[in-house]
Design a protein around this motif. Structure first.
Motif, mmCIF file in Angstrom:
data_model
loop_
_atom_site.group_PDB
_atom_site.id
_atom_site.type_symbol
_atom_site.label_atom_id
_atom_site.label_comp_id
_atom_site.label_asym_id
_atom_site.label_seq_id
_atom_site.Cartn_x
_atom_site.Cartn_y
_atom_site.Cartn_z
ATOM 1 N N VAL A 31 0.828 -1.204 0.000
ATOM 2 C CA VAL A 31 0.000 0.000 0.000
ATOM 3 C C VAL A 31 0.865 1.259 0.000
ATOM 4 O O VAL A 31 0.563 2.231 -0.708
ATOM 5 C CB VAL A 31 -0.933 0.003 1.235
ATOM 6 C CG1 VAL A 31 -1.725 1.307 1.298
ATOM 7 C CG2 VAL A 31 -1.867 -1.200 1.189
ATOM 8 N N ALA A 86 -1.450 9.631 5.838
ATOM 9 C CA ALA A 86 -2.530 9.778 4.862
ATOM 10 C C ALA A 86 -2.001 10.366 3.556
ATOM 11 O O ALA A 86 -2.427 9.979 2.460
ATOM 12 C CB ALA A 86 -3.635 10.670 5.429
ATOM 13 N N ASP A 87 -1.029 11.273 3.669
ATOM 14 C CA ASP A 87 -0.423 11.852 2.472
ATOM 15 C C ASP A 87 0.400 10.809 1.723
ATOM 16 O O ASP A 87 0.414 10.788 0.487
ATOM 17 C CB ASP A 87 0.456 13.037 2.874
ATOM 18 C CG ASP A 87 0.994 13.794 1.684
ATOM 19 O OD1 ASP A 87 0.217 14.049 0.746
ATOM 20 O OD2 ASP A 87 2.191 14.131 1.677
ATOM 21 N N ASP A 88 1.100 9.929 2.458
ATOM 22 C CA ASP A 88 1.840 8.841 1.817
ATOM 23 C C ASP A 88 0.894 7.891 1.085
ATOM 24 O O ASP A 88 1.226 7.379 0.008
ATOM 25 C CB ASP A 88 2.628 8.044 2.867
ATOM 26 C CG ASP A 88 3.884 8.764 3.336
ATOM 27 O OD1 ASP A 88 4.421 9.575 2.561
ATOM 28 O OD2 ASP A 88 4.324 8.507 4.468
ATOM 29 N N ARG A 89 -0.264 7.675 1.682
ATOM 30 C CA ARG A 89 -1.236 6.732 1.088
ATOM 31 C C ARG A 89 -1.924 7.346 -0.123
ATOM 32 O O ARG A 89 -2.062 6.710 -1.158
ATOM 33 C CB ARG A 89 -2.292 6.345 2.145
ATOM 34 C CG ARG A 89 -3.423 5.466 1.626
ATOM 35 C CD ARG A 89 -2.910 4.101 1.225
ATOM 36 N NE ARG A 89 -3.986 3.264 0.715
ATOM 37 C CZ ARG A 89 -4.365 3.197 -0.552
ATOM 38 N NH1 ARG A 89 -3.749 3.971 -1.462
ATOM 39 N NH2 ARG A 89 -5.329 2.401 -0.935
ATOM 40 N N ARG A 90 -2.353 8.574 0.019
ATOM 41 C CA ARG A 90 -3.054 9.266 -1.067
ATOM 42 C C ARG A 90 -2.745 10.747 -0.932
ATOM 43 O O ARG A 90 -3.175 11.387 0.016
ATOM 44 C CB ARG A 90 -4.556 9.007 -0.980
ATOM 45 C CG ARG A 90 -5.362 9.635 -2.102
ATOM 46 C CD ARG A 90 -6.801 9.210 -2.004
ATOM 47 N NE ARG A 90 -6.950 7.755 -2.157
ATOM 48 C CZ ARG A 90 -8.093 7.104 -1.987
ATOM 49 N NH1 ARG A 90 -9.189 7.763 -1.624
ATOM 50 N NH2 ARG A 90 -8.140 5.797 -2.155
ATOM 51 N N SER A 91 -2.000 11.273 -1.849
ATOM 52 C CA SER A 91 -1.466 12.627 -1.748
ATOM 53 C C SER A 91 -2.533 13.643 -1.352
ATOM 54 O O SER A 91 -3.578 13.766 -1.997
ATOM 55 C CB SER A 91 -0.850 13.033 -3.087
ATOM 56 O OG SER A 91 -0.208 14.274 -2.964
ATOM 57 N N LEU A 92 -2.244 14.371 -0.258
ATOM 58 C CA LEU A 92 -3.168 15.393 0.228
ATOM 59 C C LEU A 92 -2.851 16.729 -0.433
ATOM 60 O O LEU A 92 -1.710 16.984 -0.827
ATOM 61 C CB LEU A 92 -3.042 15.538 1.749
ATOM 62 C CG LEU A 92 -3.381 14.312 2.599
ATOM 63 C CD1 LEU A 92 -3.094 14.610 4.071
ATOM 64 C CD2 LEU A 92 -4.832 13.907 2.406
#
Length: 331
Positions: A31, A86-92
């Motif tokens: 992930v 959260a940024d690593d998972r889906r760029s904020l």
């Protein structure tokens, strides 16, 4: 050596290394993948799980040893780790990230300097800048982890010299957790920090630096000198990109350390060379802290001049090697 010192030195690296080893076998490795792109210095995907283990170990052990003395910076660092994960998972969006960084910086600055709001505002900006520059400089194997180990060990020494044991134990926990991370990240790296590690580390460098100055453990220049190699590279690169009207907040490969790799340096050679410079900077910081006022000014002045000359020499060498400061347009 007291039990607290032994705990701070030995428990975080073991805990950090064990958590990362477990995460490397978990589904999170699929992930949280750092996939190479045109701005990367690596050519194979690597899991960005190192920061989870590092922050968990440093925050938990630091909180247990120091208690309320450093609880606020540690709690805010943990919160930033969640946002950054959260940024690593889906760029904020950048606005969300910067708002979180600035809110945490303001909380520390105005808690430490409640009646000096102009100074507190400057301190908050410095913390926010450290938070982001650490992320900018996390692009080569072993680099950010080594800076964390050396830089926070220097802060621990400064706090111990001032007899501020809670601050010293907290900084030791962070430094030793970085050592545990380096077991997985020293070239060739098996894992990366990710934003969940680099953002909290940068925040803690700035926040604990401000906290130590507010508690009179050290003068304001001391943490800046301890982390000077990172600060100089990131700041000069930012200013150069801003002058050229480039989108300096976007990913790029124009830092000096990145250009050295592009010029043919291995990650191992870069890391070991950077460690030597970091150790010299830390030695000068501790030496200046122990010196009287005249000697302190001389030491700081000589080291600043040496860093400036070294950076200019590096720029000339990279120019001769035809490694441009801007490898591609990003306007």
């Amino acid at each position: 050596m007291s039990g607290a010192w032994i705990t701070a030195a030995l428990l975080p690296p073991v805990l950090c290394a064990a958590i990362i080893a477990w995460l490397r076998r978990s589904r999170l490795t699929h992930v949280l993948q750092d996939r190479p792109n045109e701005r990367s210095l690596h050519d194979e995907p690597r899991p960005r799980v190192g920061g989870i283990g590092l922050v968990a170990a440093a925050v938990c052990v630091g909180w247990a040893l120091a208690g309320r003395e450093t609880a606020l910076p540690l709690a805010l660092a943990a919160g930033l780790a969640v946002v950054s994960l959260a940024d690593d998972r889906r760029s904020l969006p950048i606005a969300v990230r910067l708002a979180a960084h600035m809110a945490a910086a303001l909380a520390v600055a105005f808690t430490c300097l409640p009646v000096q709001w102009p100074v507190a505002l400057v301190a908050a900006l410095a913390i926010a800048w450290m938070t982001n520059l650490y992320n900018f400089m996390d692009g080569a194997d072993g680099l950010a982890g080594g800076m964390g180990l050396i830089g926070f060990a220097t802060l621990a020494a400064g706090a111990a010299m001032a007899n501020d044991m809670p601050l010293a134990w907290t900084c030791t926990c962070i430094a030793s957790a970085c050592a545990g991370f380096l077991l997985h990240n020293f070239p060739p790296a098996r894992v990366f920090l990710g934003d969940a590690g680099s953002i909290p580390l940068g925040f803690l460098a700035g926040a604990l630096g401000v906290l130590g100055a507010a508690r009179h453990a050290w003068p304001a220049w001391f943490p800046a000198l301890a982390f000077a190699p990172f600060i100089v590279d990131a700041s000069v690169t930012l200013l150069r990109r801003a002058v050229r009207r480039e989108k300096f907040w976007r990913a790029h490969r124009t830092h000096a350390y990145q250009r050295l790799v592009l010029a043919g340096w291995t990650h191992r050679r870069l890391a070991l060379s950077a460690y030597a410079v970091m150790c010299l900077s830390s030695f000068c910081a501790v030496l200046a802290l122990r010196a009287g006022a005249p000697g302190r000014s001389v030491i700081i002045g000589i080291w600043i001049a040496a860093l400036a000359l070294a950076f200019l020499a590096l720029e000339r060498r990279l120019a001769r090697a035809a490694v441009p400061p801007c490898p591609g347009p990003d306007r």
